[in-house]
Design an enzyme around this catalytic site. Structure first.
Site, PDB file in Angstrom:
ATOM      1  N   PHE A  23       0.797  -1.227   0.000  1.00  0.00           N
ATOM      2  CA  PHE A  23       0.000   0.000   0.000  1.00  0.00           C
ATOM      3  C   PHE A  23       0.836   1.287   0.000  1.00  0.00           C
ATOM      4  CE2 PHE A  23      -2.209  -3.123   2.941  1.00  0.00           C
ATOM      5  CZ  PHE A  23      -2.832  -3.795   1.884  1.00  0.00           C
ATOM      6  N   CYS A  24       1.998   1.248  -0.617  1.00  0.00           N
ATOM      7  CA  CYS A  24       2.898   2.420  -0.633  1.00  0.00           C
ATOM      8  C   CYS A  24       3.127   2.965   0.775  1.00  0.00           C
ATOM      9  CB  CYS A  24       2.352   3.511  -1.560  1.00  0.00           C
ATOM     10  SG  CYS A  24       2.363   3.048  -3.304  1.00  0.00           S
ATOM     11  N   ALA A  25       3.194   2.033   1.717  1.00  0.00           N
ATOM     12  CA  ALA A  25       3.512   2.370   3.111  1.00  0.00           C
ATOM     13  C   ALA A  25       4.336   1.217   3.664  1.00  0.00           C
ATOM     14  CB  ALA A  25       2.231   2.577   3.920  1.00  0.00           C
TER      15      ALA A  25
END
Length: 485
Positions: A379-381
């Site tokens: 999740f781009c985290a």
């Protein structure tokens, strides 16, 4: 000036199911097991569907489209008026202070990169490892301090206060924090973090990409210096974003882009060079022809959400959150990811892992067999998800799905997200699908293609439920797949 349209008289009233009308609500998709089903879009945290109201407003304006700030003709003047009114609408939506400026950008990522480019020299920046990459990565030219993930809101405030107490008290400093996590949906103590930042002479920017679509955001009540968010998460298409707040740092910085629109006066020097006087308003950082349709769509979405009433929207979304969390809690194999615990307030974003399943395989089965669209991956985290999954937060990973095949161990998760346009049936179908997949396994064979798990369309029969399925056509039953945790 105004655009004459019947759409302008429409309110943002909910439909009979309580959801705001959105595009795509009647789209059907094929199932790999046969037949079609209405698509359940449960990936709002990536991009929310456009509100029908927004689409109709844009369609009504489209014939009147003209150049902005550059023409004397009627359509150019109308478009300029519409563009600047959109700026005022966003300012009201965010409850900005007198003197704050609204700059239209391409996205939250673009907004925070703009702010990063405007930081004073030798600025210290403080972020938590829990941030989305959009707010974790732009600060390349600053002195960056990345703080460990807190496990309570109080710990978040205490961690920030301790870090700020040890900084250079005379230099500029900035804190960047999310309002609602794009992984867990949990709300962060923004007001308390802002108070801590200001007490130590620092400023604070709020990443509201996951907060503004779900709850009201008041710059004044939260006492933040800037807010950044994206239109495509606020039910507004066309690739626009917003950076709103104090303008002194932005006014003193070089324009984000050099070109027409950002400049007030340009003249040749006798030595062959060029002298430029730049604007001191938001136009300073809006060089080039602006995305007027994008700005207008954001303003339309702001109006629609305001008219619908956030009290009503928040209460309905909480009902959906409770439905999903209760349903997942009844499946022992499911572990919901959380920083602050079960009682933490949250928006409609929930991530989880399923024992015995590769998350990419589980998401693929939800799509192919139930017509449900969710997200899987990191999740781009990446640091946050790695921490929540109990692995090294410094481990590198790809932003999309990992390359692990169905049945192989992977360190990624599944995210379901929803909002004002989500019908009850979509979340009910999701809960039912999770139960059936965990209990009975997938009904189809899957394989890995270009790093993603996809249905094996060459298969003549449904899934092999044995524990010895091969990697290229493995199935995700509890007995046959390695743990995705």
């Amino acid at each position: 000036m105004s655009v004459s349209t019947a759409a302008a008289d429409r309110s943002a009233r909910c439909d009979t199911a309580g959801a705001l009308p959105v595009l795509g609500r009647d789209v059907t998709v094929p199932l790999v097991t046969g037949g079609e089903v209405t698509y359940a879009a449960l990936d709002y945290a990536a991009s929310a569907p456009a509100l029908q109201r927004v689409w109709d407003d844009v369609a009504a304006y489209a014939p009147y489209y003209g150049s902005v700030h550059r023409g004397a003709g009627y359509l150019s003047q109308l478009s300029t008026d519409l563009f600047e009114n959109a700026r005022r609408t966003v300012s009201e939506f965010l409850d900005c202070r007198d003197g704050d400026q609204v700059v239209f950008t391409r996205s939250t990522t673009d907004s925070l990169n703009l702010l990063a480019a405007a930081l004073p020299a030798d600025c210290q920046v403080f972020v938590f490892e829990t941030e989305h990459h959009a707010s974790l990565l732009p600060w390349r030219d600053a002195r960056l301090t990345c703080l460990d993930a807190p496990r309570t809101p109080g710990e978040a405030v205490a961690t920030l206060e301790q870090a700020l107490a040890g900084r250079d008290p005379y230099g500029p400093a900035l804190v960047c924090v999310t309002g609602a996590s794009n992984v867990t949906g949990e709300l962060w103590p923004v007001r308390e973090l802002a108070a801590a930042a200001h007490a130590h002479g620092a400023r604070i920017v709020l990443d509201a990409a996951q907060l503004a679509p779900h709850q009201p955001v008041s710059v004044q009540e939260l006492d933040v210096d800037w807010v950044a968010f994206s239109g495509h998460k606020l039910y507004a298409p066309f690739g626009s974003g917003v950076l709103a707040g104090r303008f002194d740092w932005l006014r003193e910085a070089d324009p984000y882009l050099a070109g027409g629109g950002a400049s007030r006066k340009v003249s040749r020097r006798t030595d062959g060079g060029v002298d430029v006087e730049w604007h001191e308003s938001a136009a300073r950082h809006e060089a080039g022809s602006p995305n007027v349709i994008g700005a207008y769509s954001i303003a339309s979405a702001c109006k629609a959400l305001t008219e619908a009433g956030f009290d009503t929207l928040v209460a309905r979304e909480q009902h959906l959150v409770d439905t999903v969390r209760k349903g997942l809690a009844e499946v022992p194999e499911v572990r919901v990811l959380s920083l602050f615990g079960d009682d933490a307030p949250r928006v409609g974003v929930i991530s989880f892992v399923v024992e015995g399943w590769n998350s990419s395989h589980f998401a693929a089965a939800l799509s192919a067999e139930y017509g449900i669209g969710v997200r899987d991956g990191l999740f781009c985290a990446h640091p946050l998800v790695r921490t929540l999954l109990g692995s090294d937060p410094q481990t590198q990973g790809e932003c999309g799905a990992p390359e692990a095949a169905p049945g192989e161990k992977s360190l990624n998760a599944i995210r379901v997200s929803f909002g004002a346009g989500t019908p009850d049936e979509h979340v009910e179908r999701f809960v039912r699908a999770v139960n059936e997949l965990v209990k009975d396994g997938a009904r189809w064979n899957y394989r890995t293609e270009d790093g993603r798990c996809v249905p094996d369309t060459g298969a003549d029969t449904g899934a092999d439920t044995g524990a010895d399925s091969g990697v290229d056509s493995a199935v995700g039953t509890g007995a046959g797949a390695a743990s995705g945790v």
